[in-house]
Design an enzyme around this catalytic site. Structure first.
Site, PDB file in Angstrom:
ATOM      1  N   PRO A 101       0.821  -1.533   0.470  1.00 46.18           N
ATOM      2  CA  PRO A 101       0.080   0.003   0.062  1.00 46.18           C
ATOM      3  C   PRO A 101       0.824   0.947   0.040  1.00 46.18           C
ATOM      4  O   PRO A 101       2.009   0.922   0.219  1.00 46.18           O
ATOM      5  CB  PRO A 101      -0.793   0.093   1.633  1.00 46.18           C
ATOM      6  CG  PRO A 101      -0.586  -1.944   1.735  1.00 46.18           C
ATOM      7  CD  PRO A 101       0.021  -2.370   0.813  1.00 46.18           C
ATOM      8  N   LYS A 156       3.763   5.423   4.995  1.00 50.45           N
ATOM      9  CA  LYS A 156       3.360   3.988   4.695  1.00 50.45           C
ATOM     10  C   LYS A 156       3.055   3.032   6.679  1.00 50.45           C
ATOM     11  O   LYS A 156       2.774   2.223   6.130  1.00 50.45           O
ATOM     12  CB  LYS A 156       4.097   3.464   4.223  1.00 50.45           C
ATOM     13  CG  LYS A 156       4.222   3.851   2.933  1.00 50.45           C
ATOM     14  CD  LYS A 156       5.208   2.806   1.883  1.00 50.45           C
ATOM     15  CE  LYS A 156       5.474   3.206   0.132  1.00 50.45           C
ATOM     16  NZ  LYS A 156       6.312   2.283   0.047  1.00 50.45           N
ATOM     17  N   ASN A 176       5.418   1.038  -5.501  1.00 50.18           N
ATOM     18  CA  ASN A 176       5.879   1.346  -6.726  1.00 50.18           C
ATOM     19  C   ASN A 176       4.831   1.694  -7.795  1.00 50.18           C
ATOM     20  O   ASN A 176       5.350   1.706  -9.165  1.00 50.18           O
ATOM     21  CB  ASN A 176       5.888  -0.170  -6.956  1.00 50.18           C
ATOM     22  CG  ASN A 176       7.015  -0.851  -7.283  1.00 50.18           C
ATOM     23  OD1 ASN A 176       7.778  -0.173  -7.591  1.00 50.18           O
ATOM     24  ND2 ASN A 176       6.789  -2.702  -8.123  1.00 50.18           N
ATOM     25  N   ARG A 222      12.061  -4.676  -7.259  1.00 49.73           N
ATOM     26  CA  ARG A 222      10.047  -4.655  -7.120  1.00 49.73           C
ATOM     27  C   ARG A 222      10.377  -4.404  -9.021  1.00 49.73           C
ATOM     28  O   ARG A 222      11.421  -4.415  -9.505  1.00 49.73           O
ATOM     29  CB  ARG A 222      10.399  -3.167  -7.161  1.00 49.73           C
ATOM     30  CG  ARG A 222      10.898  -2.713  -5.563  1.00 49.73           C
ATOM     31  CD  ARG A 222       9.451  -3.258  -4.657  1.00 49.73           C
ATOM     32  NE  ARG A 222      10.239  -2.709  -2.931  1.00 49.73           N
ATOM     33  CZ  ARG A 222       9.735  -1.436  -2.647  1.00 49.73           C
ATOM     34  NH1 ARG A 222       8.786  -0.636  -3.345  1.00 49.73           N
ATOM     35  NH2 ARG A 222       9.959  -1.920  -1.473  1.00 49.73           N
TER      36      ARG A 222
END
Length: 274
Positions: A2, A51, A165, A254
């Site tokens: 998230p 986050k 991302n 990633r």
């Protein structure tokens, strides 16, 4: 994982359900804090920081959580059936007479003194959705290592907090450079525009889960209004600008997406056109 806007919305839902109310149920299902009992204490507020989620509780306590890849907080009305996953995935339960917040698959859950919050979030750069947002500092942080690829610099929460991302790929596309371009090679003015765009996008999307980065104005090409994102998750589909197939590759553990025609700069040479 998230991103900052999703965490902000999660914090708001938790705050609306818990803040100003006395906990009648408390269950922290992690070994270190399994015996902690928060019942009888008032939840003061739930605050996002990048986050991270900080649930502040009467008595100078903060429950710190981070969702990472697949964690989530779900809020249920009293008597409502819980649907966030099997019971063995539950890591935290905070409830009052009206609502229950259930944390599933939380990889980070710790109870600390509120005065010690900086130990877990003090390393973060300016928060894109926080009161400390400072675009000048964020741009300066982004350029601190001129040799670092843009995608890696954007994901480093020490530079600016809240980008994940999805936004990494979208921001590089909107800046018309690849995520592998060293930040020191960004054209003049682009770093400032990047952080301004990041702030605008997260502000725009923070009140909804259906994130959008593409335009929605009347007169925009129909194919654009049918897509919420420019490149992320669109491998093999035509670029919304030029029609070139979007590519996908790994970057710093990633995945990243980009248009080989619209975005200038180095690219991952191990990929092939889709």
């Amino acid at each position: 994982m998230p991103e900052g806007d999703t965490v902000w919305l999660t914090a708001r839902k938790l705050h609306d359900a818990l803040a100003g109310r006395i906990l009648t149920r408390s269950d922290l299902r992690v070994p270190r804090f399994a015996t902690a009992d928060l019942t009888g204490r008032e939840v003061l507020d739930v605050t996002p920081r990048g986050k991270h989620l900080l649930t502040r509780i009467e008595g100078g306590l903060t429950l710190h959580s981070h969702l990472r890849m697949d964690g989530s907080w779900q809020v249920y009305a009293a008597g409502e059936r819980w649907r966030g996953g099997p019971s063995h995935q539950i890591r935290a339960i905070l409830g009052n007479d009206e609502s229950t917040a259930v944390g599933y698959r939380l990889p980070v859950l710790e109870l600390l003194r509120t005065r010690d919050e900086e130990q877990v979030v003090g390393h973060l750069g300016p928060d894109l959705l926080g009161p400390d947002w400072d675009p000048a500092i964020a741009a300066r942080n982004l350029l601190a290592d001129p040799t670092r690829p843009l995608g890696e610099a954007l994901l480093d929460q020490r530079n600016l907090a809240g980008i994940g991302n999805v936004y990494k790929s979208e921001l590089a596309f909107m800046a018309r450079v690849t995520p592998w371009l060293p930040v020191g090679e960004l054209p003049a003015g682009v770093p400032d525009r990047l952080v301004a765009t990041a702030h605008r996008l997260l502000e725009t999307n923070k009140d909804r889960f259906d994130r959008r980065t593409t335009p929605t104005a009347r007169g925009t090409a129909q194919r654009r209004t049918e897509q919420r994102l420019f490149v992320y998750g669109r491998e093999g589909h035509p670029c919304l600008r030029c029609g070139t197939p979007i590519r996908r590759a790994g970057q710093d553990d990633r995945v990243t997406y980009w248009c080989p025609d619209c975005q200038s700069g180095p690219a991952d040479r191990t990929t092939t056109p889709s």
